[in-house]
Design an enzyme around this catalytic site. Structure first.
Site, PDB file in Angstrom:
ATOM      1  N   HIS A 139      -0.919   7.038  -4.697  1.00  0.00           N
ATOM      2  CA  HIS A 139      -0.281   8.196  -4.044  1.00  0.00           C
ATOM      3  C   HIS A 139       0.301   9.136  -5.095  1.00  0.00           C
ATOM      4  O   HIS A 139       0.233  10.356  -4.955  1.00  0.00           O
ATOM      5  CB  HIS A 139       0.855   7.749  -3.116  1.00  0.00           C
ATOM      6  CG  HIS A 139       0.446   7.496  -1.710  1.00  0.00           C
ATOM      7  ND1 HIS A 139      -0.101   8.460  -0.898  1.00  0.00           N
ATOM      8  CD2 HIS A 139       0.541   6.383  -0.959  1.00  0.00           C
ATOM      9  CE1 HIS A 139      -0.330   7.948   0.303  1.00  0.00           C
ATOM     10  NE2 HIS A 139       0.037   6.682   0.287  1.00  0.00           N
TER      11      HIS A 139
ATOM     12  N   CYS B 138      -1.666   3.140   6.140  1.00  0.00           N
ATOM     13  CA  CYS B 138      -0.759   4.007   5.398  1.00  0.00           C
ATOM     14  C   CYS B 138       0.109   4.770   6.383  1.00  0.00           C
ATOM     15  O   CYS B 138      -0.392   5.263   7.408  1.00  0.00           O
ATOM     16  CB  CYS B 138      -1.570   4.977   4.537  1.00  0.00           C
ATOM     17  SG  CYS B 138      -0.583   6.112   3.551  1.00  0.00           S
ATOM     18  N   LEU B 139       1.396   4.873   6.078  1.00  0.00           N
ATOM     19  CA  LEU B 139       2.308   5.590   6.967  1.00  0.00           C
ATOM     20  C   LEU B 139       1.924   7.056   7.118  1.00  0.00           C
ATOM     21  O   LEU B 139       2.223   7.666   8.143  1.00  0.00           O
ATOM     22  CB  LEU B 139       3.747   5.474   6.455  1.00  0.00           C
ATOM     23  CG  LEU B 139       4.342   4.068   6.423  1.00  0.00           C
ATOM     24  CD1 LEU B 139       5.753   4.101   5.870  1.00  0.00           C
ATOM     25  CD2 LEU B 139       4.302   3.419   7.789  1.00  0.00           C
TER      26      LEU B 139
ATOM     27  N   GLN C 163       5.053  11.049   0.124  1.00  0.00           N
ATOM     28  CA  GLN C 163       5.018  10.751   1.558  1.00  0.00           C
ATOM     29  C   GLN C 163       6.286  11.190   2.270  1.00  0.00           C
ATOM     30  O   GLN C 163       6.324  11.203   3.495  1.00  0.00           O
ATOM     31  CB  GLN C 163       4.793   9.254   1.783  1.00  0.00           C
ATOM     32  CG  GLN C 163       3.421   8.788   1.341  1.00  0.00           C
ATOM     33  CD  GLN C 163       3.261   7.325   1.618  1.00  0.00           C
ATOM     34  OE1 GLN C 163       3.615   6.484   0.791  1.00  0.00           O
ATOM     35  NE2 GLN C 163       2.745   7.007   2.800  1.00  0.00           N
TER      36      GLN C 163
ATOM     37  N   HIS D 160      -1.800   0.840  -4.193  1.00  0.00           N
ATOM     38  CA  HIS D 160      -1.828   1.844  -3.124  1.00  0.00           C
ATOM     39  C   HIS D 160      -0.755   2.905  -3.373  1.00  0.00           C
ATOM     40  O   HIS D 160      -1.025   4.106  -3.329  1.00  0.00           O
ATOM     41  CB  HIS D 160      -1.620   1.157  -1.772  1.00  0.00           C
ATOM     42  CG  HIS D 160      -1.618   2.084  -0.605  1.00  0.00           C
ATOM     43  ND1 HIS D 160      -2.649   2.126   0.302  1.00  0.00           N
ATOM     44  CD2 HIS D 160      -0.714   3.012  -0.185  1.00  0.00           C
ATOM     45  CE1 HIS D 160      -2.373   3.041   1.235  1.00  0.00           C
ATOM     46  NE2 HIS D 160      -1.197   3.587   0.955  1.00  0.00           N
ATOM     47  N   GLU D 161       0.488   2.466  -3.661  1.00  0.00           N
ATOM     48  CA  GLU D 161       1.587   3.416  -3.853  1.00  0.00           C
ATOM     49  C   GLU D 161       1.425   4.221  -5.136  1.00  0.00           C
ATOM     50  O   GLU D 161       1.678   5.430  -5.155  1.00  0.00           O
ATOM     51  CB  GLU D 161       2.937   2.697  -3.827  1.00  0.00           C
ATOM     52  CG  GLU D 161       3.247   1.996  -2.524  1.00  0.00           C
ATOM     53  CD  GLU D 161       3.032   2.841  -1.273  1.00  0.00           C
ATOM     54  OE1 GLU D 161       3.232   4.085  -1.320  1.00  0.00           O
ATOM     55  OE2 GLU D 161       2.655   2.276  -0.241  1.00  0.00           O
TER      56      GLU D 161
ATOM     57  N   GLY E  20       5.577  -0.217   1.610  1.00  0.00           N
ATOM     58  CA  GLY E  20       5.614   0.624   0.428  1.00  0.00           C
ATOM     59  C   GLY E  20       5.711   2.078   0.843  1.00  0.00           C
ATOM     60  O   GLY E  20       5.366   2.443   1.975  1.00  0.00           O
TER      61      GLY E  20
END
Length: 164
Positions: free
Chosen positions: A135, A89-90, A50, A131-132, A45
């Site tokens: 963000h 997380c990236l 991000q 999660h996304e 995701g």
């Protein structure tokens, strides 16, 4: 085109994003670039902040069977149940921890054609969606971590949970 991933600390990750007013060619290109970026970083995701864009746009693709979900202006309309599982997380390289989330969520969003959809996601798919979308609200998974897991302990932790 692969985009650079914003790494924490960076204020764009902590601010609510702007709603998308209209699907443009630039937005469609952003969706394509986000997918390429997510795949290049072995993610499941990615949210627009991000990659440095303060827009209410996120993508999720947990596997080929579920497919790619490109979400413009997504909102969680309902959630039920709960479970605790590991997340990463990236934007937080080598940071892992357990987070409690709904086990099932219904999400309303628009796609790249401007069509509105509603999807009900469960388990891992529901976790990725939440999660996304968080963000996009400027919320970070690190604020919800119950137990941190060192990167070198991650594989062992996951093996011990295969039957959960």
């Amino acid at each position: 085109m692969r985009l650079p991933v914003v790494i924490h600390p960076n204020k764009i990750l902590e601010r609510p994003t702007q709603e998308v007013e209209m699907v443009t060619d630039e937005l469609v290109q952003l969706l394509d670039d986000m997918r390429e970026t997510m795949i290049a970083h072995d993610g499941i995701g990615l949210a627009a902040p991000q990659v440095g864009k303060s827009l209410r746009v996120a993508i999720v693709e947990i596997d080929d069977e579920t497919g790619l979900f490109e979400m413009i202006n997504p909102v969680i309309v309902s959630g039920s149940g709960s479970n605790i599982d590991v997340e990463g997380c990236l934007s937080f390289p080598n940071v892992y921890g357990t987070v409690e989330r709904y086990d099932e969520v219904t999400v309303r969003y628009f796609d790249r054609d401007g069509d509105e959809y509603e999807v009900t996601a469960t388990e891992y798919f529901a976790r990725a969606m939440q999660h996304e979308i968080e963000h996009l609200d400027g919320k970070l998974f690190t604020d919800k971590i119950i137990e941190r897991i060192a990167p070198e302990d991650l594989d062992a932790y996951m093996e011990g949970r295969e039957n959960d």
